[in-house]
Design a protein around this motif. Structure first.
Motif, PDB file in Angstrom:
ATOM      1  N   LEU B 200     -12.363  -3.858  -6.314  1.00  0.00           N
ATOM      2  CA  LEU B 200     -11.139  -4.547  -6.712  1.00  0.00           C
ATOM      3  C   LEU B 200     -10.833  -5.699  -5.765  1.00  0.00           C
ATOM      4  O   LEU B 200     -11.196  -5.669  -4.596  1.00  0.00           O
ATOM      5  N   THR B 201     -10.139  -6.699  -6.316  1.00  0.00           N
ATOM      6  CA  THR B 201      -9.757  -7.824  -5.459  1.00  0.00           C
ATOM      7  C   THR B 201      -8.527  -7.436  -4.634  1.00  0.00           C
ATOM      8  O   THR B 201      -7.798  -6.510  -4.990  1.00  0.00           O
ATOM      9  N   PRO B 202      -8.273  -8.157  -3.539  1.00  0.00           N
ATOM     10  CA  PRO B 202      -7.085  -7.848  -2.732  1.00  0.00           C
ATOM     11  C   PRO B 202      -5.791  -7.924  -3.519  1.00  0.00           C
ATOM     12  O   PRO B 202      -4.869  -7.150  -3.251  1.00  0.00           O
ATOM     13  N   VAL B 203      -5.714  -8.823  -4.526  1.00  0.00           N
ATOM     14  CA  VAL B 203      -4.486  -8.927  -5.321  1.00  0.00           C
ATOM     15  C   VAL B 203      -4.218  -7.615  -6.049  1.00  0.00           C
ATOM     16  O   VAL B 203      -3.118  -7.071  -6.031  1.00  0.00           O
ATOM     17  N   HIS B 204      -5.270  -7.093  -6.696  1.00  0.00           N
ATOM     18  CA  HIS B 204      -5.132  -5.814  -7.387  1.00  0.00           C
ATOM     19  C   HIS B 204      -4.695  -4.722  -6.421  1.00  0.00           C
ATOM     20  O   HIS B 204      -3.783  -3.946  -6.699  1.00  0.00           O
ATOM     21  N   LEU B 205      -5.383  -4.671  -5.265  1.00  0.00           N
ATOM     22  CA  LEU B 205      -5.099  -3.620  -4.300  1.00  0.00           C
ATOM     23  C   LEU B 205      -3.661  -3.706  -3.824  1.00  0.00           C
ATOM     24  O   LEU B 205      -2.954  -2.703  -3.741  1.00  0.00           O
ATOM     25  N   TRP B 206      -3.215  -4.926  -3.508  1.00  0.00           N
ATOM     26  CA  TRP B 206      -1.845  -5.096  -3.035  1.00  0.00           C
ATOM     27  C   TRP B 206      -0.853  -4.658  -4.089  1.00  0.00           C
ATOM     28  O   TRP B 206       0.148  -4.018  -3.781  1.00  0.00           O
ATOM     29  N   PHE B 207      -1.136  -5.009  -5.349  1.00  0.00           N
ATOM     30  CA  PHE B 207      -0.218  -4.660  -6.426  1.00  0.00           C
ATOM     31  C   PHE B 207      -0.101  -3.144  -6.556  1.00  0.00           C
ATOM     32  O   PHE B 207       1.003  -2.583  -6.595  1.00  0.00           O
ATOM     33  N   LEU B 208      -1.279  -2.478  -6.577  1.00  0.00           N
ATOM     34  CA  LEU B 208      -1.272  -1.019  -6.706  1.00  0.00           C
ATOM     35  C   LEU B 208      -0.609  -0.367  -5.512  1.00  0.00           C
ATOM     36  O   LEU B 208       0.253   0.508  -5.649  1.00  0.00           O
ATOM     37  N   ALA B 209      -0.999  -0.815  -4.307  1.00  0.00           N
ATOM     38  CA  ALA B 209      -0.446  -0.212  -3.096  1.00  0.00           C
ATOM     39  C   ALA B 209       1.053  -0.446  -3.027  1.00  0.00           C
ATOM     40  O   ALA B 209       1.817   0.446  -2.646  1.00  0.00           O
ATOM     41  N   GLY B 210       1.487  -1.647  -3.445  1.00  0.00           N
ATOM     42  CA  GLY B 210       2.913  -1.949  -3.407  1.00  0.00           C
ATOM     43  C   GLY B 210       3.696  -1.043  -4.331  1.00  0.00           C
ATOM     44  O   GLY B 210       4.712  -0.471  -3.943  1.00  0.00           O
ATOM     45  N   LEU B 211       3.208  -0.874  -5.565  1.00  0.00           N
ATOM     46  CA  LEU B 211       3.903   0.003  -6.515  1.00  0.00           C
ATOM     47  C   LEU B 211       3.961   1.440  -5.998  1.00  0.00           C
ATOM     48  O   LEU B 211       5.015   2.080  -6.010  1.00  0.00           O
ATOM     49  N   LEU B 212       2.805   1.939  -5.533  1.00  0.00           N
ATOM     50  CA  LEU B 212       2.776   3.331  -5.064  1.00  0.00           C
ATOM     51  C   LEU B 212       3.667   3.511  -3.848  1.00  0.00           C
ATOM     52  O   LEU B 212       4.435   4.467  -3.749  1.00  0.00           O
ATOM     53  N   LEU B 213       3.574   2.545  -2.927  1.00  0.00           N
ATOM     54  CA  LEU B 213       4.337   2.669  -1.688  1.00  0.00           C
ATOM     55  C   LEU B 213       5.827   2.605  -1.973  1.00  0.00           C
ATOM     56  O   LEU B 213       6.605   3.391  -1.423  1.00  0.00           O
ATOM     57  N   ALA B 214       6.240   1.692  -2.878  1.00  0.00           N
ATOM     58  CA  ALA B 214       7.669   1.591  -3.194  1.00  0.00           C
ATOM     59  C   ALA B 214       8.149   2.889  -3.835  1.00  0.00           C
ATOM     60  O   ALA B 214       9.208   3.414  -3.492  1.00  0.00           O
ATOM     61  N   GLY B 215       7.342   3.441  -4.764  1.00  0.00           N
ATOM     62  CA  GLY B 215       7.731   4.676  -5.426  1.00  0.00           C
ATOM     63  C   GLY B 215       7.890   5.819  -4.453  1.00  0.00           C
ATOM     64  O   GLY B 215       8.902   6.517  -4.459  1.00  0.00           O
ATOM     65  N   PHE B 216       6.894   5.993  -3.585  1.00  0.00           N
ATOM     66  CA  PHE B 216       6.963   7.140  -2.688  1.00  0.00           C
ATOM     67  C   PHE B 216       7.917   6.888  -1.530  1.00  0.00           C
ATOM     68  O   PHE B 216       8.489   7.835  -0.982  1.00  0.00           O
ATOM     69  N   ALA B 217       8.132   5.623  -1.145  1.00  0.00           N
ATOM     70  CA  ALA B 217       9.128   5.337  -0.109  1.00  0.00           C
ATOM     71  C   ALA B 217      10.509   5.691  -0.633  1.00  0.00           C
ATOM     72  O   ALA B 217      11.373   6.125   0.131  1.00  0.00           O
ATOM     73  N   LEU B 218      10.730   5.520  -1.941  1.00  0.00           N
ATOM     74  CA  LEU B 218      12.017   5.922  -2.515  1.00  0.00           C
ATOM     75  C   LEU B 218      12.188   7.436  -2.416  1.00  0.00           C
ATOM     76  O   LEU B 218      13.270   7.933  -2.129  1.00  0.00           O
ATOM     77  N   LYS B 219      11.113   8.172  -2.636  1.00  0.00           N
ATOM     78  CA  LYS B 219      11.198   9.625  -2.489  1.00  0.00           C
ATOM     79  C   LYS B 219      11.396  10.014  -1.032  1.00  0.00           C
ATOM     80  O   LYS B 219      12.032  11.020  -0.736  1.00  0.00           O
ATOM     81  N   ALA B 220      10.803   9.238  -0.121  1.00  0.00           N
ATOM     82  CA  ALA B 220      10.941   9.556   1.296  1.00  0.00           C
ATOM     83  C   ALA B 220      12.211   8.978   1.880  1.00  0.00           C
ATOM     84  O   ALA B 220      12.507   9.202   3.047  1.00  0.00           O
ATOM     85  N   ALA B 221      12.972   8.189   1.071  1.00  0.00           N
ATOM     86  CA  ALA B 221      14.240   7.607   1.505  1.00  0.00           C
ATOM     87  C   ALA B 221      14.089   6.694   2.704  1.00  0.00           C
ATOM     88  O   ALA B 221      14.860   6.748   3.647  1.00  0.00           O
ATOM     89  N   LEU B 222      13.047   5.859   2.698  1.00  0.00           N
ATOM     90  CA  LEU B 222      12.958   4.836   3.731  1.00  0.00           C
ATOM     91  C   LEU B 222      13.891   3.692   3.341  1.00  0.00           C
ATOM     92  O   LEU B 222      13.966   3.328   2.178  1.00  0.00           O
ATOM     93  N   VAL B 223      14.632   3.151   4.326  1.00  0.00           N
ATOM     94  CA  VAL B 223      15.442   1.961   4.055  1.00  0.00           C
ATOM     95  C   VAL B 223      14.483   0.858   3.635  1.00  0.00           C
ATOM     96  O   VAL B 223      13.447   0.709   4.259  1.00  0.00           O
ATOM     97  N   PRO B 224      14.716   0.081   2.611  1.00  0.00           N
ATOM     98  CA  PRO B 224      15.874  -0.086   1.747  1.00  0.00           C
ATOM     99  C   PRO B 224      15.901   0.773   0.468  1.00  0.00           C
ATOM    100  O   PRO B 224      16.517   0.355  -0.496  1.00  0.00           O
ATOM    101  N   PHE B 225      15.224   1.903   0.440  1.00  0.00           N
ATOM    102  CA  PHE B 225      15.213   2.727  -0.772  1.00  0.00           C
ATOM    103  C   PHE B 225      15.987   4.018  -0.545  1.00  0.00           C
ATOM    104  O   PHE B 225      15.694   5.040  -1.140  1.00  0.00           O
ATOM    105  N   HIS B 226      16.952   4.006   0.353  1.00  0.00           N
ATOM    106  CA  HIS B 226      17.521   5.252   0.859  1.00  0.00           C
ATOM    107  C   HIS B 226      18.815   5.667   0.181  1.00  0.00           C
ATOM    108  O   HIS B 226      19.286   6.768   0.418  1.00  0.00           O
TER     109      HIS B 226
END
Lengths: 116, 494
Positions: B200-226
């Motif tokens: 995969l290209t870095p753009v794809h990877l960043w997009f996937l990682a960003g979505l996953l990280l934002a989703g799970f950061a919301l579950k982990a209540a990291l600021v700004p998803f807290h």
């Protein structure tokens, strides 16, 4: 490609409903639409134009099957995801009724006793 | 032995089913049944943990369908550590809730939901398949929404709707990421995705990682998803808060983020910078917000945000020391935050309030509860013999070694803020003498689980002692450091 754009459009319509609307029921409907958009994307990934059901019968050659059959995995996954969406929506609807009993309103801005 | 891996989760699901079917009218029997189911599962997970830490990871294919078609379940040292912690804390909390939940109605349904939540958490830990993780995450989450709203008072319902709507956003992001992962690579297995992601290209990877990280950061209540966490954790019944704050945010958030950063997106080390940023924000914001809280449960909830920030910072730094710090901080914080929430629950049980203005001189009226509460507070604040001190020290050393001096200074400042708000609580709530102290201690059933947790807070630092560390934490760190489980999961059929 046009289908993917339409799904994105649907997603953003749902997101608009979730973010901009103040009525809890409208927020729930927005969530439903967002859920449908992600499910549709999932199904579309496994879809083939003029595809056949992924059942290998005896009179079918293996190459033909591979070329024509749609991918069944996304459909199986989407079923699971639909059930999860159902749990969310059912719970939220029950919650909305209870909230209306307590606060006398569906307006999310007036349901605001917790702060700080 | 391998079959035991599904048992931890199956016991919970079976227990929830049986309680809702047979004992939904009788809360005493339901409570006893729930305690025995959780105890059974705790024993199973400890056995599995010993097996994993001595003989290495267990791989199991659901239904006997071998690779590459089968659904892989897997227990490696990292998930075994989380599994043991989850089930041990769950056991103590269930014993506690047998008495505490008496003031609620329909307690058998509490146990049903509680067991379903635990089943989901165990399921997350044994899955090696990202869609399975998603499903179990939702099983646990939906049960936890209902548990937050369990009291059905106006504030609890409000907290629940915030939590549910926010969680739905996280769910959608995770599901989109999963759909795209399947579309790009044609696999959902974490280890296979590792292989396929090289194309995969870095753009794809960043997009996937960003979505996953934002989703799970919301579950982990990291600021700004807290924003949901202080409401949800302060309004839930005390045993639920203890599990949500002590384990749930760590299993559903931190554990999966560890998998995402350290195992799934190894091609993209830059996402650690994002975690460093979120972690630093959470530390400072959680600490400052906790300082001004009057509601003690809310104060503890903000403290959780702050401490999860430490874990995220440790993960962001990476390397051996950073990873060790994350795991040690996770263990120490899980024990002490569960202890604190159970403790404030006992105070609420006796005095009927959790507002710091209405509580005075607990030291004189409830001495044992005060002792355990102080242990938990000193633990989280990071006073030397406790595990949290060593974990914070390791994270700070790791930050200095990796060249993030600013982050190290921030860690020290937040540690001081943490000590500050707990000392303030000590002064106003515990040590403020009343005129005529009337002794009224919490029931013994509430005190015993707290006592065990307080003991754990004291001794959790022992995991770092050389000789024990090599057999426990180091093996879990090795999973985060290099990707040994790829070889096991894909094996020779690569």
């Amino acid at each position: 490609m046009i289908l993917y754009i339409l799904i994105a459009l649907m997603f953003f319509i749902g997101l608009y409903g979730m973010i901009a609307k103040k009525n809890i029921i409208k927020i729930i409907i927005g969530m439903n639409i967002v859920g449908y958009a992600s499910n549709l994307l999932f199904v579309l990934l496994g879809y083939k134009w003029d595809g056949i059901a992924p059942i290998l019968t005896e009179d079918m050659s293996f190459a033909y099957f591979l070329e024509k059959a749609v991918d069944p995995l996304p459909q199986a996954l989407v079923l699971t995801s639909i059930v999860i969406d159902l749990a969310f929506v059912a719970f939220l609807a029950a919650l909305a009724i209870r909230l209306f009993e307590k606060y006398g309103t569906f307006d999310i801005d007036k349901i605001r006793r917790l702060k700080g | 032995m391998n079959h035991l891996i599904t048992l931890t989760m199956a016991i919970y699901l079976g227990g929830a089913f049986l309680i809702s079917l047979l004992w939904r009218e009788n809360e005493t029997v339901a409570g006893a049944a729930a305690i025995s189911f959780v105890a059974l599962s705790a024993i199973t997970s400890v056995l599995l943990g010993i097996e994993v830490f001595t003989n290495g990871s267990i791989l199991y294919f659901a239904g006997g369908w071998e690779r590459p078609l089968g659904i892989a379940l897997m227990l490696d040292p990292l998930s075994a550590l989380f599994l043991i912690m989850t089930n041990v804390i769950a056991l103590l909390v269930t014993i506690y809730s047998a008495v505490y939940m008496k003031k609620y109605t329909w307690t058998p349904y509490f146990y049903v939901l509680f067991l379903i939540m635990l089943a989901g958490m165990n399921g997350i830990l044994i899955s090696m398949d990202i869609f399975n993780i998603y499903v179990f995450l939702e099983v646990a989450s939906v049960a936890s929404f209902m548990l937050v709203a369990f009291g059905l008072r106006a504030e609890e319902l409000e907290a629940a709707i915030k939590y549910t709507v926010m969680s739905f956003i996280a769910t959608t992001m995770i599901l989109f990421a999963i759909a795209l992962i399947y579309g790009f690579t044609g696999t959902l297995n974490i280890a296979r995705f590792m292989d396929a992601s090289a194309g995969l290209t870095p753009v794809h990877l960043w997009f996937l990682a960003g979505l996953l990280l934002a989703g799970f950061a919301l579950k982990a209540a990291l600021v700004p998803f807290h924003s949901w966490l202080p409401d949800a954790h302060s309004m839930a019944p005390a045993p639920v808060s203890a599990v949500l704050s002590g384990m749930f945010v760590k299993v559903a958030g931190l554990y999966v983020i560890i998998r995402v950063t350290a195992n799934i997106f190894t091609n993209l080390p830059q996402i650690r910078i994002l975690l460093l940023l979120f972690g630093a924000l959470s530390m400072v914001f959680g600490g400052l917000m906790a300082y001004g809280q009057k509601n003690i449960k809310r104060l503890y909830a903000y403290s959780t945000i702050s401490q999860i920030g430490y874990c995220a910072v440790g993960l962001g730094i990476g390397g051996y020391l950073g990873s060790l710090g994350v795991l040690m901080h996770f263990v120490a914080h899980a024990f002490s935050k569960a202890l604190l929430f159970l403790n404030i629950g006992a105070v609420e049980y006796v005095r009927g309030t959790v507002e710091s203005d209405d509580l005075k001189g607990l030291n004189d009226t409830m001495p044992v509860t005060t002792l355990f509460g102080s242990t938990g507070m000193l633990g989280i604040a990071g006073v030397p013999p406790m595990g949290n001190f060593w974990s914070k020290l390791i994270i700070i050393i790791a930050a200095v070694k990796a060249g993030y001096t600013g982050i190290a200074v921030l860690c020290i400042v937040v540690a001081v803020i943490t000590l500050g708000y707990f000392l303030k609580l000590q002064r106003t709530v515990y040590c403020n003498l009343t005129e005529s102290p009337v002794k009224k201690e919490a029931p013994k059933t509430l005190l015993v689980p707290m006592g065990i947790l307080a003991f754990m807070v004291f001794v959790s630092g022992v995991l770092l002692v050389p000789g024990i560390r090599e057999h426990t934490l180091d093996k879990a760190v090795a999973v985060m450091e290099n990707f040994s489980y790829v070889d096991i999961t894909i094996g020779d059929n690569r």
